[in-house]
Design an enzyme around this catalytic site. Structure first.
Site, mmCIF file in Angstrom:
data_model
loop_
_atom_site.group_PDB
_atom_site.id
_atom_site.type_symbol
_atom_site.label_atom_id
_atom_site.label_comp_id
_atom_site.label_asym_id
_atom_site.label_seq_id
_atom_site.Cartn_x
_atom_site.Cartn_y
_atom_site.Cartn_z
ATOM 1 N N ASP A 14 0.819 -1.227 0.000
ATOM 2 C CA ASP A 14 0.000 0.000 0.000
ATOM 3 C C ASP A 14 0.848 1.271 0.000
ATOM 4 O O ASP A 14 0.385 2.328 0.429
ATOM 5 C CB ASP A 14 -0.959 0.036 1.202
ATOM 6 C CG ASP A 14 -1.778 -1.227 1.350
ATOM 7 O OD1 ASP A 14 -2.420 -1.623 0.363
ATOM 8 O OD2 ASP A 14 -1.758 -1.824 2.439
ATOM 9 N N GLU A 15 2.072 1.198 -0.511
ATOM 10 C CA GLU A 15 2.965 2.368 -0.449
ATOM 11 C C GLU A 15 2.675 3.396 -1.546
ATOM 12 O O GLU A 15 3.158 4.523 -1.466
ATOM 13 C CB GLU A 15 4.434 1.936 -0.574
ATOM 14 C CG GLU A 15 4.919 1.025 0.527
ATOM 15 C CD GLU A 15 4.811 -0.451 0.165
ATOM 16 O OE1 GLU A 15 5.351 -1.278 0.904
ATOM 17 O OE2 GLU A 15 4.165 -0.761 -0.868
ATOM 18 N N HIS A 42 -3.764 -1.763 -6.856
ATOM 19 C CA HIS A 42 -2.976 -0.599 -7.246
ATOM 20 C C HIS A 42 -3.926 0.501 -7.707
ATOM 21 O O HIS A 42 -4.700 0.303 -8.636
ATOM 22 C CB HIS A 42 -1.990 -0.961 -8.357
ATOM 23 C CG HIS A 42 -0.904 -1.872 -7.881
ATOM 24 N ND1 HIS A 42 0.104 -2.329 -8.704
ATOM 25 C CD2 HIS A 42 -0.659 -2.413 -6.672
ATOM 26 C CE1 HIS A 42 0.920 -3.115 -7.999
ATOM 27 N NE2 HIS A 42 0.465 -3.171 -6.773
ATOM 28 N N THR A 415 3.131 14.343 -3.613
ATOM 29 C CA THR A 415 2.447 15.343 -2.786
ATOM 30 C C THR A 415 0.934 15.329 -3.008
ATOM 31 O O THR A 415 0.253 16.319 -2.774
ATOM 32 C CB THR A 415 3.001 16.744 -3.089
ATOM 33 O OG1 THR A 415 2.842 17.014 -4.500
ATOM 34 C CG2 THR A 415 4.470 16.852 -2.720
#
Length: 431
Positions: A14-15, A42, A415
């Protein structure tokens, strides 16, 4: 010169691998999935539109990018058919962009039944699998009784082998777990439907990838899950059933290890874990709840809430070693916006001593208590920033401390969820 880049997770999955892979696919000729199955989720966000993939590589939304499912993937015919249908409904010509290895083991309904029966029988000792049959499918592969995609080329032989395998598995379901057996006719029908629709996608993947490399095409290898879910190197037994580390990119695709040029490791700016297993930096307080809410921490596959905690640099250093990480991508930096103080785990307290290395034994890791370095947070928003110098000073100091203590340079910073919300300091493909 063509370059092959491997993208792997450095935590418990889950990165944000899907976003990075999608971002980099405009530089490549092919994206390759090399392990796992439809237990991986994903998530891609392009111009605010979300797409969740489980089996199809994350490059599928790009024109002129070949998406390859390698032999290391266990493939569910029903899951892949549904995913292709979903993509085609959205106007994505998935079949034109997809190739499948004939050596992929099939995940069939009896694998799902076994997975769920086992978890039920374990009760409080359940591993926390997704219940999608991944573990039993890999077991069949190792036991040399699996049915593979290529076996469908001979329908009579496939049907005979299926009957033999199902006799065995239905015996286990009925007589050991006291669970319902699975219908042979329904399994055969599903498998033959898959063959009829998608047999034209099957190809010799190692030869295909070798050809692309000779033609000067860049290739991206997309990992699933994360380093500490690896069957050998993870927090066993709270792991998945495949090798999730970078070495699997070679064995799971048929590309020789000498042809893998660099490895990009992905980690969130904090840490998460789904399901059971040790998690030294877990926060069971308001800060943990804030991270979960702000980061929308729910599994793309299971929708289970993720456990949240501070970034663990002891674990990250180990992930860098076992994957030969060349550079890092830090995701979800924006989730930390507004926190007054941040913590980085720099060591553990274990057996009344300070420990700077992560123990492999899960029972030992449970007893490890994090030793934190405190840093100032930032109040400004980092959402959508694309230039490093525009980040708040405290955010830059936080990232620089991660670089310093992990020993790995940070090349990419996310971000926000959208493809465009990214800072690229150095491109893995040198573009």
């Amino acid at each position: 010169m063509a370059k092959n880049v491997v993208v792997v997770g450095c935590q418990w999955g889950d990165e944000g691998k899907g976003k990075l892979v999608d971002l980099l696919t405009d530089r490549v000729g092919a994206v390759v999935r090399f392990q796992g199955g439809h237990n991986a989720g994903h998530t891609l966000v392009i111009k605010g539109k979300k797409t969740i993939l489980h089996l199809v590589p994350s490059g599928i939304l790009r024109n002129n990018v070949l998406c390859v499912i390698g032999n290391g993937v266990v493939l569910s015919p029903s899951a892949l058919m549904e995913e292709i249908r979903m993509l085609e409904q959205e106007g994505v010509p998935a079949q034109e962009r997809l190739k499948i290895s004939p050596a992929c083991p099939l995940v069939l309904p009896y694998h799902v039944a076994l997975d769920q029966a086992r978890e039920t029988a374990r009760g409080e000792r359940a591993i926390g699998t997704t219940g999608r049959g991944i573990g039993p499918a890999y077991e069949d592969k190792v036991a040399r009784r699996t049915l593979r995609v290529g076996d469908l080329s001979d329908e009579n032989r496939f049907a005979a082998n299926l009957a033999e395998i199902m006799d065995y598995h239905n015996f286990i379901l009925r007589d050991y777990y006291q669970a319902e057996v699975v219908s042979y006719e329904q399994v055969l029908e599903q498998a033959l439907e898959f063959k009829a629709k998608f047999s034209h996608l099957v190809t010799d993947v190692p030869m295909l990838l070798a050809k692309l490399r000779r033609e000067g095409k860049n290739i991206l290898f997309e990992g699933a899950q994360g380093a500490f879910l690896d069957i050998d190197h993870g927090t066993y037994p709270f792991v998945t059933s495949s090798n999730t580390t970078a070495g699997s990119a070679a064995t799971g695709s048929g590309v020789g290890p000498h042809d893998l040029d660099c490895v990009v490791g992905i980690t969130k700016a904090y840490a998460t874990r789904v399901g059971h297993g040790p998690f030294p930096t877990e926060l069971e307080d308001d800060t943990g709840a804030h991270l979960a809410q702000r980061g929308q921490e729910f599994g793309a596959t299971t929708h289970r809430p993720r456990r949240c905690g501070w970034l663990d640099l002891v674990a990250l250093r180990r992930a860098a070693i076992i994957n030969s990480i060349s550079s890092l991508c830090i995701t979800k930096l924006d989730v930390l916006d507004g926190l007054k103080r941040l913590c980085l785990c720099v060591a553990y307290h274990y057996n009344e001593e300070q420990c700077s290395e992560m123990p492999l034994d899960s029972d030992a890791l449970v007893r490890c208590k994090p030793i934190y370095m405190e840093l100032l947070g930032w109040q400004e928003s980092t959402v959508g920033i694309t230039e490093y110098e525009q980040l708040p000073l405290a955010a830059r100091l936080y990232l620089e401390k991660i670089e310093e203590l992990s020993g790995v340079p940070i090349d990419i910073i996310s971000t926000g969820a959208d493809r465009e919300q990214t800072i690229i300091l150095r491109d893995p493909y040198g573009i």
